[in-house]
Design a protein around this motif. Structure first.
Motif, PDB file in Angstrom:
ATOM      1  N   UNK A 171      62.211 -35.709   1.661  1.00  0.00           N
ATOM      2  CA  UNK A 171      62.935 -36.594   0.752  1.00  0.00           C
ATOM      3  C   UNK A 171      64.059 -37.324   1.479  1.00  0.00           C
ATOM      4  N   UNK A 172      64.772 -36.603   2.334  1.00  0.00           N
ATOM      5  CA  UNK A 172      65.851 -37.237   3.094  1.00  0.00           C
ATOM      6  C   UNK A 172      65.291 -38.213   4.121  1.00  0.00           C
ATOM      7  N   UNK A 173      64.173 -37.859   4.730  1.00  0.00           N
ATOM      8  CA  UNK A 173      63.569 -38.725   5.740  1.00  0.00           C
ATOM      9  C   UNK A 173      63.097 -40.039   5.127  1.00  0.00           C
ATOM     10  N   UNK A 174      62.599 -39.967   3.899  1.00  0.00           N
ATOM     11  CA  UNK A 174      62.145 -41.182   3.221  1.00  0.00           C
ATOM     12  C   UNK A 174      63.279 -41.903   2.499  1.00  0.00           C
ATOM     13  N   UNK A 175      64.494 -41.351   2.583  1.00  0.00           N
ATOM     14  CA  UNK A 175      65.652 -42.023   1.999  1.00  0.00           C
ATOM     15  C   UNK A 175      65.801 -41.845   0.512  1.00  0.00           C
ATOM     16  N   UNK A 176      65.112 -40.862  -0.067  1.00  0.00           N
ATOM     17  CA  UNK A 176      65.209 -40.647  -1.503  1.00  0.00           C
ATOM     18  C   UNK A 176      66.424 -39.793  -1.827  1.00  0.00           C
ATOM     19  N   UNK A 180      66.679 -40.422  -7.105  1.00  0.00           N
ATOM     20  CA  UNK A 180      65.408 -41.076  -6.833  1.00  0.00           C
ATOM     21  C   UNK A 180      65.522 -42.417  -6.166  1.00  0.00           C
ATOM     22  N   UNK A 181      66.746 -42.919  -6.025  1.00  0.00           N
ATOM     23  CA  UNK A 181      66.929 -44.241  -5.440  1.00  0.00           C
ATOM     24  C   UNK A 181      67.009 -44.153  -3.929  1.00  0.00           C
ATOM     25  N   UNK A 182      66.899 -45.314  -3.289  1.00  0.00           N
ATOM     26  CA  UNK A 182      67.123 -45.435  -1.858  1.00  0.00           C
ATOM     27  C   UNK A 182      68.409 -46.205  -1.641  1.00  0.00           C
ATOM     28  N   UNK A 183      69.067 -46.001  -0.511  1.00  0.00           N
ATOM     29  CA  UNK A 183      70.318 -46.725  -0.259  1.00  0.00           C
ATOM     30  C   UNK A 183      70.175 -48.230  -0.422  1.00  0.00           C
ATOM     31  N   UNK A 184      69.014 -48.791  -0.060  1.00  0.00           N
ATOM     32  CA  UNK A 184      68.815 -50.232  -0.173  1.00  0.00           C
ATOM     33  C   UNK A 184      68.776 -50.687  -1.623  1.00  0.00           C
ATOM     34  N   UNK A 185      68.396 -49.744  -2.546  1.00  0.00           N
ATOM     35  CA  UNK A 185      68.318 -50.108  -3.959  1.00  0.00           C
ATOM     36  C   UNK A 185      69.695 -50.266  -4.578  1.00  0.00           C
ATOM     37  N   UNK A 186      70.739 -49.778  -3.896  1.00  0.00           N
ATOM     38  CA  UNK A 186      72.071 -49.770  -4.490  1.00  0.00           C
ATOM     39  C   UNK A 186      72.946 -50.922  -4.016  1.00  0.00           C
TER      40      UNK A 186
END
Length: 201
Positions: A171-176, A180-186
């Protein structure tokens, strides 16, 4: 002419449930239930081993792949750190409290719910041994009994911990993140490099 309506008007001060609040509760409950199941299964299997085997006894299950090998471990994985059991007790208690108090309430997706629930149950299983098994409180020896070729002897709690940590790493490797969000989503709207300027109204 006034129209008749069977639906009473909504009061202005009526509270509206937060979006996803029901799902959040279900995820927290699921994590807690999984943690309890892991703890119960771990302690149940250890109890069976203690009452049906003598320490040091080996039973072939699927030779040479799987054996039951009853030992008591005062250290960490691979019997490292023997003689420092109380340190592992403190570390495990701190991990359990941190996950239960600070992380679980932030989860919004099922993968994190399962990963943290399994981790809590596994840590609680081994911590129970260290707190309540001989020789003394906080320095109890952990019961291990699952033996694989060229590998450490472990238990059900260890299985939950390892599987949960693998899931957390993925989960951390995929940025979740926990929600459930990714840093880019914020990223703040309007700050994207390729975003077109909005027309002024």
């Amino acid at each position: 002419m006034m129209e008749n309506s069977s639906t009473p008007p909504a009061s202005e001060g009526a509270a509206t449930p937060a979006p996803g609040s029901g799902t959040k509760r279900r995820l927290i409950y699921a994590a807690g239930i999984l943690a309890v199941l892991a703890l119960v299964l771990d302690q149940f299997t250890k109890r069976i081993v203690e009452t049906s085997m003598s320490e040091g006894q080996v039973i072939d299950v699927f030779p040479p792949l799987l054996r039951w090998y009853y030992i008591k471990n005062s250290g960490a994985a691979f019997s490292m750190g023997e003689g420092y059991t109380w340190i592992f007790s403190i570390i495990q208690a701190a991990v359990l409290i941190y996950v239960a108090v600070f992380l679980v309430r932030k989860i919004r997706v099922w993968p994190w719910s399962l990963a943290l629930g399994g981790l809590m149950g596994g840590v609680a299983g081994n911590l129970t041994d260290r707190l309540f098994r001989p020789p003394s409180f906080g320095q109890g020896h952990v019961v291990d009994f699952i033996a694989l070729p060229n590998f450490a002897i472990f238990n059900i709690a260890d299985m939950f911990i390892v599987c949960s940590m693998i899931g957390i790493c993925l989960l951390l490797f995929t940025g979740r993140e926990l929600d459930g969000s990714k840093p880019a989503d914020k990223k703040e709207p309007g700050h994207d490099a390729g975003a077109e300027p909005r027309e002024l109204q």
